[in-house]
Design a protein around this motif. Sequence first.
Motif, PDB file in Angstrom:
ATOM      1  N   ARG A 195       0.844  -1.199   0.000  1.00  0.00           N
ATOM      2  CA  ARG A 195       0.000   0.000   0.000  1.00  0.00           C
ATOM      3  C   ARG A 195       0.875   1.244   0.000  1.00  0.00           C
ATOM      4  O   ARG A 195       1.686   1.461   0.900  1.00  0.00           O
ATOM      5  N   VAL A 196       0.710   2.054  -1.024  1.00  0.00           N
ATOM      6  CA  VAL A 196       1.417   3.323  -1.151  1.00  0.00           C
ATOM      7  C   VAL A 196       0.391   4.388  -1.506  1.00  0.00           C
ATOM      8  O   VAL A 196      -0.412   4.195  -2.429  1.00  0.00           O
ATOM      9  N   ASP A 197       0.389   5.489  -0.776  1.00  0.00           N
ATOM     10  CA  ASP A 197      -0.584   6.565  -1.012  1.00  0.00           C
ATOM     11  C   ASP A 197      -2.018   6.050  -0.989  1.00  0.00           C
ATOM     12  O   ASP A 197      -2.874   6.468  -1.776  1.00  0.00           O
ATOM     13  N   GLY A 198      -2.279   5.108  -0.081  1.00  0.00           N
ATOM     14  CA  GLY A 198      -3.629   4.600   0.110  1.00  0.00           C
ATOM     15  C   GLY A 198      -4.097   3.580  -0.906  1.00  0.00           C
ATOM     16  O   GLY A 198      -5.231   3.108  -0.834  1.00  0.00           O
ATOM     17  N   VAL A 199      -3.228   3.209  -1.854  1.00  0.00           N
ATOM     18  CA  VAL A 199      -3.609   2.269  -2.914  1.00  0.00           C
ATOM     19  C   VAL A 199      -2.812   0.975  -2.754  1.00  0.00           C
ATOM     20  O   VAL A 199      -1.582   1.000  -2.645  1.00  0.00           O
ATOM     21  N   TRP A 200      -3.515  -0.162  -2.736  1.00  0.00           N
ATOM     22  CA  TRP A 200      -2.862  -1.463  -2.656  1.00  0.00           C
ATOM     23  C   TRP A 200      -2.475  -1.943  -4.042  1.00  0.00           C
ATOM     24  O   TRP A 200      -3.284  -1.896  -4.967  1.00  0.00           O
ATOM     25  N   ARG A 201      -1.249  -2.415  -4.195  1.00  0.00           N
ATOM     26  CA  ARG A 201      -0.769  -2.955  -5.464  1.00  0.00           C
ATOM     27  C   ARG A 201      -0.324  -4.393  -5.238  1.00  0.00           C
ATOM     28  O   ARG A 201       0.420  -4.676  -4.312  1.00  0.00           O
TER      29      ARG A 201
ATOM     30  N   LEU B 267       8.427  -3.307  -7.483  1.00  0.00           N
ATOM     31  CA  LEU B 267       7.814  -1.999  -7.288  1.00  0.00           C
ATOM     32  C   LEU B 267       8.822  -1.079  -6.630  1.00  0.00           C
ATOM     33  O   LEU B 267       9.529  -1.479  -5.692  1.00  0.00           O
ATOM     34  N   ARG B 268       8.904   0.135  -7.121  1.00  0.00           N
ATOM     35  CA  ARG B 268       9.731   1.176  -6.503  1.00  0.00           C
ATOM     36  C   ARG B 268       8.805   2.266  -5.994  1.00  0.00           C
ATOM     37  O   ARG B 268       7.894   2.688  -6.700  1.00  0.00           O
ATOM     38  N   PHE B 269       9.052   2.744  -4.768  1.00  0.00           N
ATOM     39  CA  PHE B 269       8.182   3.781  -4.222  1.00  0.00           C
ATOM     40  C   PHE B 269       8.923   4.618  -3.182  1.00  0.00           C
ATOM     41  O   PHE B 269       9.913   4.168  -2.590  1.00  0.00           O
ATOM     42  N   ALA B 270       8.445   5.831  -2.985  1.00  0.00           N
ATOM     43  CA  ALA B 270       8.998   6.717  -1.954  1.00  0.00           C
ATOM     44  C   ALA B 270       8.560   6.194  -0.598  1.00  0.00           C
ATOM     45  O   ALA B 270       7.359   6.081  -0.324  1.00  0.00           O
ATOM     46  N   ALA B 271       9.531   5.862   0.248  1.00  0.00           N
ATOM     47  CA  ALA B 271       9.230   5.252   1.546  1.00  0.00           C
ATOM     48  C   ALA B 271       9.204   6.266   2.681  1.00  0.00           C
ATOM     49  O   ALA B 271       9.115   5.880   3.851  1.00  0.00           O
TER      50      ALA B 271
ATOM     51  N   PRO C 112       3.744   6.997   4.933  1.00  0.00           N
ATOM     52  CA  PRO C 112       3.224   5.727   5.454  1.00  0.00           C
ATOM     53  C   PRO C 112       3.011   4.709   4.336  1.00  0.00           C
ATOM     54  O   PRO C 112       2.560   5.048   3.246  1.00  0.00           O
ATOM     55  N   HIS C 113       3.338   3.450   4.606  1.00  0.00           N
ATOM     56  CA  HIS C 113       3.122   2.383   3.636  1.00  0.00           C
ATOM     57  C   HIS C 113       2.912   1.085   4.393  1.00  0.00           C
ATOM     58  O   HIS C 113       3.091   1.028   5.610  1.00  0.00           O
ATOM     59  N   ALA C 114       2.495   0.055   3.677  1.00  0.00           N
ATOM     60  CA  ALA C 114       2.183  -1.210   4.346  1.00  0.00           C
ATOM     61  C   ALA C 114       2.391  -2.374   3.392  1.00  0.00           C
ATOM     62  O   ALA C 114       2.411  -2.198   2.163  1.00  0.00           O
TER      63      ALA C 114
END
Length: 211
Positions: free
Chosen positions: A146-152, A160-164, A167-169
């Motif tokens: 979950r990044v920016d409220g969206v589950w992938r 997947l690459r994302f800004a950590a 908040p994330h899950a």
Amino acid sequence: MQEISQHIAERLRTLRRAEAWSLDRTARETGVSKAMLGQIERGESSPTVATLWKIASGFRVPFSSLFEPEAVGEGDDATGAARQAAPASEGDAAGMAAVPLFPFDPALGFELLVVTLAAGAVSESAPHAPGVVEHLVVVEGELEVRVDGVWRRLTAGEGLRFAADRPHAYRNPGQGAARFHDVIHYPRGSGVSPGDGIGEASLGSDSASGR
């Protein structure tokens, strides 16, 4: 597991001494309660991976530095095999375990963790230091992030690459354990220091760490 808890306890005390922080100040900076910090330092509690991340982010140190007292530096054999490391946890209360496979390298600004998430487990992560980026590659099973409220949803071989620094899950929707590699990049300017904070400049050159 007791040996791991004792090592983490010693690292936490070392970090607090380096900053001259009380338990109250440490609780404010990390978001971990004073009671829990005291239990960790006394070796009475085995912190979850999420709690360890809060501690690392609060002190502006890499996650793997909680388990690897000596950071990898320039001049080390870049072609050598990764060092065997003790697990950060053997399946914590959230069902997550993490092993620093390649500890933090200050020359490159990254570390590599092997993370295992039990079937049905969910692990919430607080924001890491500013600018920190995670690169995930699923090795086994299924993983949802979950990044920016969206589950992938990711399956084996997908990444997947994302800004950590938000908040994330992570959660495992499968029937078996999910295992993934997590490359964590700490860019220059993130304020993350590679060691104990004693006589070491941060990765952000001349600027203060912002603590």
